[in-house]
Design a protein around this motif. Structure first.
Motif, PDB file in Angstrom:
ATOM      1  N   PRO A   1       0.726  -1.015   0.066  1.00 40.27           N
ATOM      2  CA  PRO A   1      -0.357   0.080   0.010  1.00 40.27           C
ATOM      3  C   PRO A   1       0.819   1.127   0.086  1.00 40.27           C
ATOM      4  N   ASP A   2       1.071   1.941  -1.064  1.00 39.81           N
ATOM      5  CA  ASP A   2       1.756   3.146  -1.395  1.00 39.81           C
ATOM      6  C   ASP A   2       1.328   3.919  -2.693  1.00 39.81           C
ATOM      7  N   PRO A   3       0.133   4.030  -2.892  1.00 38.18           N
ATOM      8  CA  PRO A   3      -0.442   4.433  -4.111  1.00 38.18           C
ATOM      9  C   PRO A   3      -0.303   6.025  -4.156  1.00 38.18           C
ATOM     10  N   PHE A   4      -0.075   6.652  -3.020  1.00 37.91           N
ATOM     11  CA  PHE A   4       0.101   8.113  -2.925  1.00 37.91           C
ATOM     12  C   PHE A   4       1.330   8.656  -3.420  1.00 37.91           C
TER      13      PHE A   4
ATOM     14  N   SER B   1       2.591  11.934   0.208  1.00 36.11           N
ATOM     15  CA  SER B   1       3.333  11.172   1.055  1.00 36.11           C
ATOM     16  C   SER B   1       2.628  10.310   1.936  1.00 36.11           C
ATOM     17  N   VAL B   2       2.817   9.077   2.467  1.00 36.34           N
ATOM     18  CA  VAL B   2       1.963   8.278   3.061  1.00 36.34           C
ATOM     19  C   VAL B   2       2.799   7.605   4.189  1.00 36.34           C
ATOM     20  N   LYS B   3       2.447   7.265   5.452  1.00 32.75           N
ATOM     21  CA  LYS B   3       3.019   6.807   6.550  1.00 32.75           C
ATOM     22  C   LYS B   3       2.040   5.902   7.033  1.00 32.75           C
TER      23      LYS B   3
ATOM     24  N   ILE C   1       0.314   3.104   9.164  1.00 37.43           N
ATOM     25  CA  ILE C   1       0.118   2.933  10.523  1.00 37.43           C
ATOM     26  C   ILE C   1      -0.057   1.516  11.128  1.00 37.43           C
ATOM     27  N   GLN C   2      -1.126   0.661  10.321  1.00 37.14           N
ATOM     28  CA  GLN C   2      -1.468  -0.678  10.422  1.00 37.14           C
ATOM     29  C   GLN C   2      -1.826  -1.112   9.182  1.00 37.14           C
ATOM     30  N   GLU C   3      -1.672  -2.512   9.095  1.00 31.63           N
ATOM     31  CA  GLU C   3      -1.931  -3.275   7.878  1.00 31.63           C
ATOM     32  C   GLU C   3      -3.433  -4.073   8.174  1.00 31.63           C
ATOM     33  N   ASN C   4      -4.121  -4.415   7.147  1.00 33.73           N
ATOM     34  CA  ASN C   4      -5.033  -5.373   7.190  1.00 33.73           C
ATOM     35  C   ASN C   4      -6.090  -5.172   8.315  1.00 33.73           C
ATOM     36  N   PRO C   5      -6.937  -4.365   8.311  1.00 31.54           N
ATOM     37  CA  PRO C   5      -7.029  -3.223   7.244  1.00 31.54           C
ATOM     38  C   PRO C   5      -6.141  -2.272   7.534  1.00 31.54           C
ATOM     39  N   THR C   6      -5.928  -1.506   6.424  1.00 31.92           N
ATOM     40  CA  THR C   6      -4.731  -0.459   6.398  1.00 31.92           C
ATOM     41  C   THR C   6      -5.193   0.913   6.823  1.00 31.92           C
ATOM     42  N   SER C   7      -4.402   1.500   7.683  1.00 34.92           N
ATOM     43  CA  SER C   7      -4.757   2.792   8.163  1.00 34.92           C
ATOM     44  C   SER C   7      -3.123   3.519   8.115  1.00 34.92           C
ATOM     45  N   ALA C   8      -3.637   4.876   7.780  1.00 35.55           N
ATOM     46  CA  ALA C   8      -2.368   5.763   7.494  1.00 35.55           C
ATOM     47  C   ALA C   8      -2.463   7.179   7.780  1.00 35.55           C
ATOM     48  N   THR C   9      -1.473   7.803   7.746  1.00 36.27           N
ATOM     49  CA  THR C   9      -1.553   9.185   7.861  1.00 36.27           C
ATOM     50  C   THR C   9      -0.881   9.935   6.442  1.00 36.27           C
ATOM     51  N   VAL C  10      -1.762  10.664   5.706  1.00 33.44           N
ATOM     52  CA  VAL C  10      -1.305  11.148   4.410  1.00 33.44           C
ATOM     53  C   VAL C  10      -0.927  12.340   4.422  1.00 33.44           C
ATOM     54  N   LYS C  11       0.127  13.049   3.677  1.00 31.96           N
ATOM     55  CA  LYS C  11       0.347  14.488   3.542  1.00 31.96           C
ATOM     56  C   LYS C  11       0.370  14.727   1.952  1.00 31.96           C
ATOM     57  N   PHE C  12      -0.137  15.814   1.633  1.00 29.56           N
ATOM     58  CA  PHE C  12      -0.138  16.294   0.254  1.00 29.56           C
ATOM     59  C   PHE C  12       0.271  18.036   0.486  1.00 29.56           C
ATOM     60  N   LYS C  13       0.927  18.286  -0.510  1.00 31.97           N
ATOM     61  CA  LYS C  13       1.509  19.643  -0.763  1.00 31.97           C
ATOM     62  C   LYS C  13       0.322  20.581  -1.437  1.00 31.97           C
ATOM     63  N   ALA C  14       0.251  21.904  -0.862  1.00 31.58           N
ATOM     64  CA  ALA C  14      -0.569  22.708  -1.595  1.00 31.58           C
ATOM     65  C   ALA C  14      -0.886  22.820  -3.045  1.00 31.58           C
ATOM     66  N   GLN C  15      -1.961  22.765  -3.785  1.00 34.39           N
ATOM     67  CA  GLN C  15      -2.290  22.632  -4.980  1.00 34.39           C
ATOM     68  C   GLN C  15      -2.099  21.294  -5.555  1.00 34.39           C
ATOM     69  N   SER C  16      -1.833  20.185  -4.729  1.00 36.78           N
ATOM     70  CA  SER C  16      -1.811  18.794  -5.314  1.00 36.78           C
ATOM     71  C   SER C  16      -3.209  18.417  -5.663  1.00 36.78           C
ATOM     72  N   VAL C  17      -3.309  17.687  -6.756  1.00 34.65           N
ATOM     73  CA  VAL C  17      -4.537  17.129  -7.137  1.00 34.65           C
ATOM     74  C   VAL C  17      -4.342  15.658  -7.292  1.00 34.65           C
TER      75      VAL C  17
END
Length: 294
Positions: free
Chosen positions: A187-190, A197-199, A201-217
């Motif tokens: 899991p790292d589609p971002f 970018s993604v970090k 936290i847990q697998e199966n089911p997956t949870s994560a924190t995700v960051k996107f820079k301003a103006q990203s789409v």
């Protein structure tokens, strides 16, 4: 026209779904299955990528006899989406003969129909339900398959069920082109999207924190399972193209997006959010659709 061979072990459960183009026919076929044939149906409703949802669900039931039904505008596209999952054997059928061939030769477990089938859709469905694997069919000129052909079909069937399933045994299939496509490095589609970018936290089911820079789409895409988002900081807009709704989110806002719903995201500021998927987080890009507004 072929006469299907009745299968006394007819599927006891069908997973059904349709695109908006096939909703009316799907509803009629679901009623036919339930009321006239007494078959249990799990109706997933409608969605532009519903075939992927049906394929995923049937894949999870492989070996149990559960089958799938998809009704969509273009049966070839529906088959491609449903066939992305291990053990799914989806076939688009436009006639009774094609339905009988699909069951006899491919042991098809997902039938994909187009509304163009019209009044013959029930007959196609019934032929597909009542034909057993390796039965006489139009390709065999209505005659029983010879022993060597039946053995060949069995070998083909075993190989098909293993596509997309990683095999850790010595000499197992872990690097062929088909299996690599069926097992994307998730899991790292971002990281496929600039500014993300993604970090995990847990697998199966997956949870994560995700960051996107301003103006990203994030372009139009869908996930095979639903996911929950909680914005931790920043500002973002989510266009759910399947529901034709826009959601503007800031820190503290929560949003749930169902599996299969096509959506786009724009990040107006540097944004961080927590996300949790309800199942495997496969991500598929879709044909871009115009957002509701800018």
């Amino acid at each position: 026209m072929a006469t299907p061979t009745t299968n006394t072990a007819r599927s006891a459960k069908i997973i059904a779904g349709a695109t908006p183009f096939g909703a009316t026919l799907k509803d009629a076929l679901v009623s036919f299955l339930r009321e006239e044939l007494g078959i249990e149906v799990i109706d997933l409703g409608t969605g532009h990528s519903i075939a992927a949802n049906v394929g995923l669900r049937v894949s999870s039931y492989v070996g149990s006899g559960v089958r799938g039904l998809v009704v969509c505008g273009v049966d070839s596209i529906g088959s491609m989406l449903a066939n992305k999952f291990p053990g799914a054997s989806a076939t688009g059928c436009r006639s009774i003969d094609e339905a009988v061939d699909a069951r006899s030769i491919c042991d098809s477990n997902i039938l994909v129909l187009s509304p163009l089938a019209g009044g013959s859709a029930k007959d196609i469905l019934l032929a597909w339900l009542d034909t057993a694997f390796k039965s006489p069919c139009p390709v065999s000129n209505g005659q029983p398959w010879s022993d060597d052909v039946q053995e060949s079909l069995d070998r083909f069937h075993i190989k098909m069920t293993k596509i997309g399933v990683l095999d850790s045994e010595p000499g197992g299939c872990i690097s062929c082109a088909i299996c690599c496509l069926a097992n994307p490095q998730v899991p790292d589609p971002f990281k496929m999207i600039p500014g993300g970018s993604v970090k995990i936290i847990q697998e199966n089911p997956t949870s994560a924190t995700v960051k996107f820079k301003a103006q990203s789409v994030e372009p139009a895409h869908h996930h095979t399972s639903g996911h929950e988002q909680l914005v931790l900081k920043g500002k973002m807009s989510v266009w759910n193209l399947s529901k034709k709704k826009r959601y503007d989110l800031v820190a503290g806002n929560y949003l749930f997006t169902p599996g299969g719903h096509v959506h786009m995201v724009k990040y107006h500021e540097d944004t961080k959010f927590f996300v949790k998927w309800h199942g495997h987080c496969d991500m598929f890009f879709d044909t871009a659709e115009k957002a509701i507004d800018e």
